[in-house]
Scaffold this active site. Structure first.
Site, PDB file in Angstrom:
ATOM      1  N   LYS A 238      10.383   6.337  -6.800  1.00  0.00           N
ATOM      2  CA  LYS A 238      10.037   6.270  -8.218  1.00  0.00           C
ATOM      3  C   LYS A 238      11.288   5.833  -8.962  1.00  0.00           C
ATOM      4  CE  LYS A 238       8.458   8.981 -12.105  1.00  0.00           C
ATOM      5  NZ  LYS A 238       7.910  10.259 -12.551  1.00  0.00           N
TER       6      LYS A 238
ATOM      7  N   LYS B 209       6.578   3.227  -7.226  1.00  0.00           N
ATOM      8  CA  LYS B 209       6.242   3.239  -8.653  1.00  0.00           C
ATOM      9  C   LYS B 209       7.416   2.783  -9.473  1.00  0.00           C
ATOM     10  CE  LYS B 209       5.398   6.514 -12.262  1.00  0.00           C
ATOM     11  NZ  LYS B 209       5.346   7.882 -12.660  1.00  0.00           N
TER      12      LYS B 209
END
Ligand code: PBG
Length: 320
Positions: A193, A246
């Site tokens: 992330k 992400k």
């Protein structure tokens, strides 16, 4: 030598059925996850419908709609009534997400309920962990994250998805789940992330912008890909059942690298900023939302994602 080609790739492009026969990537609703925000007070969002907040009644109505259109999976985020240093709203038994799970689980037995496990929506300072002396304390955050994951499982979550980026959280959550009898509950780890500018609309919807500093001390540097693979490898070693990259579109190379390096199910999060860019350009008349969204989602799958978290999941149900 003749310049007339023998190989003509256009032959299979001539008609829609010919193109369909050789299409390499397909979108299917059963690999999409719709994020939803649940809060004590509803908050509509006309410009970005995927970023609206629902109260419990509104949530049930929305999920009625989603289930009727054949959406298979939801990712729940909570906006609590009160925030504090210990992120109490994240792990308390009657927290907003826990209440939502208890309402949804019996009513929609066929839906997969995933929960985002993080503290940022619940801490007074908006960071994803416990702050000690102005710094996010990794190891003190683990206990609260694990407690949050267990409380979600107790309330009926099928899958927990930690998004905090603390080191060791997957292991801590796995151990806590197992200790509480939830050895069958999978962990979908937000492994890579990034500290991204594309989370802007989400932070408004979730009221989770950090009050000081930023998230670069725990989320990944956008410049790194080898480090993303290390994150995935560590999460898998700690017991992650699936890994996630992400954001998605600016990180297709990372999705591809993770696909090639690991056998585990791979998720990608098509984040709020990616959604908002297309929405606003479509509103200005500069591009066609449906075509741009389908192209984006197809690209994410083509890069190697198995499942995709997207605010277009509801629209996709109508488009496919
Ligand atoms: C919580 C969390 C965030 C997102 C998902 N989980 C925000 C953040 O890290 O600041 C972003 C999702 C999106 O932008 O759609 N930590």
């Amino acid at each position: 030598m003749s310049s007339i080609p023998v190989t003509r790739l256009r032959r299979f492009r001539r008609t829609a059925p010919l193109r369909g026969l050789v299409r390499e990537t397909r979108l299917s609703l059963d690999q999409f996850v719709m994020p939803l925000f649940v809060a004590p007070e509803p908050l509509a969002n006309e410009a970005l419908p995927g970023m609206a907040r629902f109260d419990l009644d509104g949530l049930l109505r929305e999920v009625d709609d989603l289930a009727a259109s054949d959406v298979r999976a939801l990712l729940l985020f909570g906006v609590p009534a009160e925030k504090d240093e210990e992120a109490t709203g994240a792990w308390e038994e009657d927290g907003i997400v826990q209440q939502a799970l208890r309402a949804l689980r019996p009513r929609f037995p066929e839906l997969v309920l995933l929960t985002d496990v993080c503290l940022c929506e619940y801490t007074s300072h908006g960071h994803c962990g416990v702050v000690v002396d102005g710094d996010v304390d990794n190891d003190r955050s683990l206990e609260l994250l694990a407690r949050t994951a267990v409380s979600h499982a107790e309330a009926g979550a099928h899958v927990v998805a930690p998004s905090d980026m603390m080191d060791g959280r997957v292991g801590a959550i796995r151990e806590a789940l197992d200790d509480h009898g939830f050895d069958a509950t999978p962990i979908l780890a937000y492994s890579a992330k990034y500290a991204s500018a594309f989370y802007g609309p989400f932070r408004e919807a979730a009221d989770s912008a950090p009050a000081f500093g930023d998230r670069r001390g725990y989320q990944m540097d956008p410049a790194n890909v080898r480090e993303a693979l290390r994150e995935c490898k560590i999460d898998l070693a700690e017991g992650a059942d699936a890994i996630m990259i992400k954001p998605a579109l600016p990180y297709l190379d990372v999705i591809r690298a993770a696909r090639e390096a690991f056998q585990a199910p791979l998720a990608a999060y098509n984040v709020s900023g990616e959604y908002a860019m297309v929405k606003s350009a479509a509103r200005a008349g500069w591009l066609d939302e449906r075509a741009a969204a389908l192209e984006s989602l197809t690209a994410i799958k083509r890069a190697g994602a198995d499942l995709i978290v997207s605010y277009w999941t509801k629209d996709l149900a109508a488009w496919l």
